[in-house]
Design an enzyme around this catalytic site. Structure first.
Site, PDB file in Angstrom:
ATOM      1  N   SER A  23       0.803  -1.227   0.000  1.00 46.46           N
ATOM      2  CA  SER A  23       0.000   0.000   0.000  1.00 46.46           C
ATOM      3  C   SER A  23       0.834   1.275   0.000  1.00 46.46           C
ATOM      4  O   SER A  23       0.320   2.349  -0.321  1.00 46.46           O
ATOM      5  CB  SER A  23      -0.939   0.022   1.215  1.00 46.46           C
ATOM      6  OG  SER A  23      -0.187  -0.053   2.405  1.00 46.46           O
TER       7      SER A  23
ATOM      8  N   HIS B 156      -1.034   4.654   7.373  1.00 46.37           N
ATOM      9  CA  HIS B 156      -0.352   5.254   6.221  1.00 46.37           C
ATOM     10  C   HIS B 156      -0.036   6.732   6.421  1.00 46.37           C
ATOM     11  O   HIS B 156      -0.892   7.495   6.872  1.00 46.37           O
ATOM     12  CB  HIS B 156      -1.221   5.084   4.968  1.00 46.37           C
ATOM     13  CG  HIS B 156      -1.541   3.648   4.692  1.00 46.37           C
ATOM     14  ND1 HIS B 156      -2.775   3.107   4.976  1.00 46.37           N
ATOM     15  CD2 HIS B 156      -0.784   2.645   4.189  1.00 46.37           C
ATOM     16  CE1 HIS B 156      -2.756   1.821   4.645  1.00 46.37           C
ATOM     17  NE2 HIS B 156      -1.565   1.511   4.168  1.00 46.37           N
TER      18      HIS B 156
ATOM     19  N   ASP C 215      -4.104   7.821   7.822  1.00 47.75           N
ATOM     20  CA  ASP C 215      -5.002   6.885   8.501  1.00 47.75           C
ATOM     21  C   ASP C 215      -4.189   6.051   9.481  1.00 47.75           C
ATOM     22  O   ASP C 215      -3.040   6.372   9.769  1.00 47.75           O
ATOM     23  CB  ASP C 215      -5.799   6.041   7.497  1.00 47.75           C
ATOM     24  CG  ASP C 215      -4.938   5.023   6.755  1.00 47.75           C
ATOM     25  OD1 ASP C 215      -3.742   4.878   7.076  1.00 47.75           O
ATOM     26  OD2 ASP C 215      -5.488   4.364   5.845  1.00 47.75           O
TER      27      ASP C 215
END
Ligand code: NAG
Ligand code: NAG
Ligand code: NAG
Ligand code: NAG
Length: 365
Positions: free
Chosen positions: A38, A333, A330
């Site tokens: 990610s 991240h 978040d």
């Protein structure tokens, strides 16, 4: 009407691809191929059958830069977006994006949640071995489009950017899996790096020469991991997990010079994310942030319960007013601002942040 539309679509997709045979690529054209998780996924997970927890194609993801959710796990751009820009390349789209075929600039294969081990979120992500098989498909397509010789030269010049390992270590902690009890730290790290090495060797065989690895961050300090244990104790970072990722970073830094001596023309670089991120978590104001520990978007301790956007099992979430104050967007991240600071440093930086080469050097043919 629809027939006409179809023809236009057909033309816009196929004509550029077919005419590539006539393009003489400038010598300094260096593509960017992106692999991993990610930290780098620009939207591949939008197109796979997975759980909502591994997708971020909803608001407020993307709110600051794109103004719509792209499938990037942040409020804006990620490291590969900045690197592509600095290298004068267009944004590198996700491999699974329908209709994309300008492979001469590179492709992004990264998939949020993936790791080096196929067990890491098996069935829910595009694991690294599958990303490799997609890369081999690209080689076949490039050969058809621009010919054997030109395709080979392009892959040799290309820069390969990888973010691999975060999930191999984080997922067993999050799921309290027994895999970390049944292996010693050394065994587990060797297994992760062993699988990564297998893939690197295949990428090398396919034509890759210049590899850049994102070193692992202080995972035990991200809000999601800190929120797993009661608030009082989670004031400190999870040492066990930090020790594990530091061991990974150490082993990787020993394995890569070995590969360099075994594989003719193989070059690598490591971008040191660990210290960079630790400094911003501990001293946010020194780097233009106000909040280093709590995420902008989420709920619970440190906003570390993953609920940003409210599409998963937890619906309630809070969103900060000014995302540029935060290190984390978040629960897991960083914000675009953090990624931009890091991208700036690794583009032209010195060995304390990236070495032996910086990215600028890798893009100079
Ligand atoms: C997608 O995943 C769900 C649950 O994991 C499964 O029931 C479904 O059959 C899958 N669909 C496809 C097209 O693979
Ligand atoms: C994690 O698993 C171990 C056994 O593998 C168990 O003793 C422990 O209580 C579990 N911890 C949590 C937080 O579930
Ligand atoms: C790769 O990972 C698997 C587990 O997924 C493990 O059994 C295997 O030994 C690893 N390979 C290497 C070369 O370390
Ligand atoms: C957000 O924070 C940054 C840095 O602290 C500041 O420069 C900016 O003016 C703030 N924006 C708003 C809308 O408050």
């Amino acid at each position: 009407m629809s027939y006409f539309y179809f023809l236009v679509l057909y033309a816009t997709i196929l004509i550029p691809a077919q005419s590539l045979g006539d393009i003489c690529l400038p010598k300094e054209h260096v593509p960017l191929f992106v692999f991993g998780d990610s930290a780098f996924d620009a939207g591949n997970n939008n197109y796979i059958n997975t759980t909502i927890d591994l997708q971020v194609n909803f608001w407020p993801y993307g709110e600051s830069f794109f103004k719509y959710p792209t499938g990037r796990a942040s409020n804006g751009r990620l490291i590969p977006d900045f690197i592509a820009e600095y290298a004068n390349l267009p944004p590198i789209p996700p491999y699974l994006h329908p209709g994309y075929s300008r492979y001469i600039d590179g492709v992004n294969f990264a998939s949020a949640g993936s790791g080096a081990l196929v067990e890491t979120r098996r069935g829910l992500v595009i694991d690294l071995h599958t990303q490799l098989s997609y890369f081999k498909n690209i080689k076949t397509m490039l050969r058809q489009e621009i010919g054997e010789k030109e395709a080979k030269a392009l892959l040799v010049k290309a820069v390969y950017l990888l973010s691999v390992g975060i999930n191999d270590y984080a997922v067993p902690f999050i799921t309290n899996s027994s895999v970390l009890q049944s292996h010693s730290q050394e065994e587990y790290v060797n297994m992760v790096i062993g699988n990564l090495t297998t893939v690197i060797k295949e990428m090398y065989k396919t034509g890759g020469r210049k590899f850049v690895f994102l070193g692992l961050p202080p995972l035990g300090c991200v809000p999601r991991l800190k929120a797993l244990i009661p608030v009082k104790t989670s004031a400190i970072c999870k040492d066990k997990l930090n020790a594990l990722v530091q061991l990974h970073n150490k082993v990787l830094s020993k394995v890569l010079p070995k590969l360099e001596s075994q594989l003719k023309g193989f070059k690598y670089s490591i971008a040191h994310l660990y210290t960079f991120l630790s400094e911003r978590i501990d001293n946010p104001s020194k780097f233009g942030f106000k909040e280093g520990k709590s995420a902008c978007c989420g709920i619970g301790p440190f906003r570390g319960i993953p609920s940003c956007g409210g599409k998963g099992s937890v619906k309630g979430y809070k969103l900060c007013e000014n995302v540029t104050d935060h290190v984390f967007f978040d629960s897991a991240h960083p914000t675009e601002k953090v990624y931009q600071q890091f991208a700036d440093l690794i583009w032209s930086g010195t060995p304390d942040i990236i070495g032996p080469y910086n990215l600028k050097a890798f893009f100079e043919v």
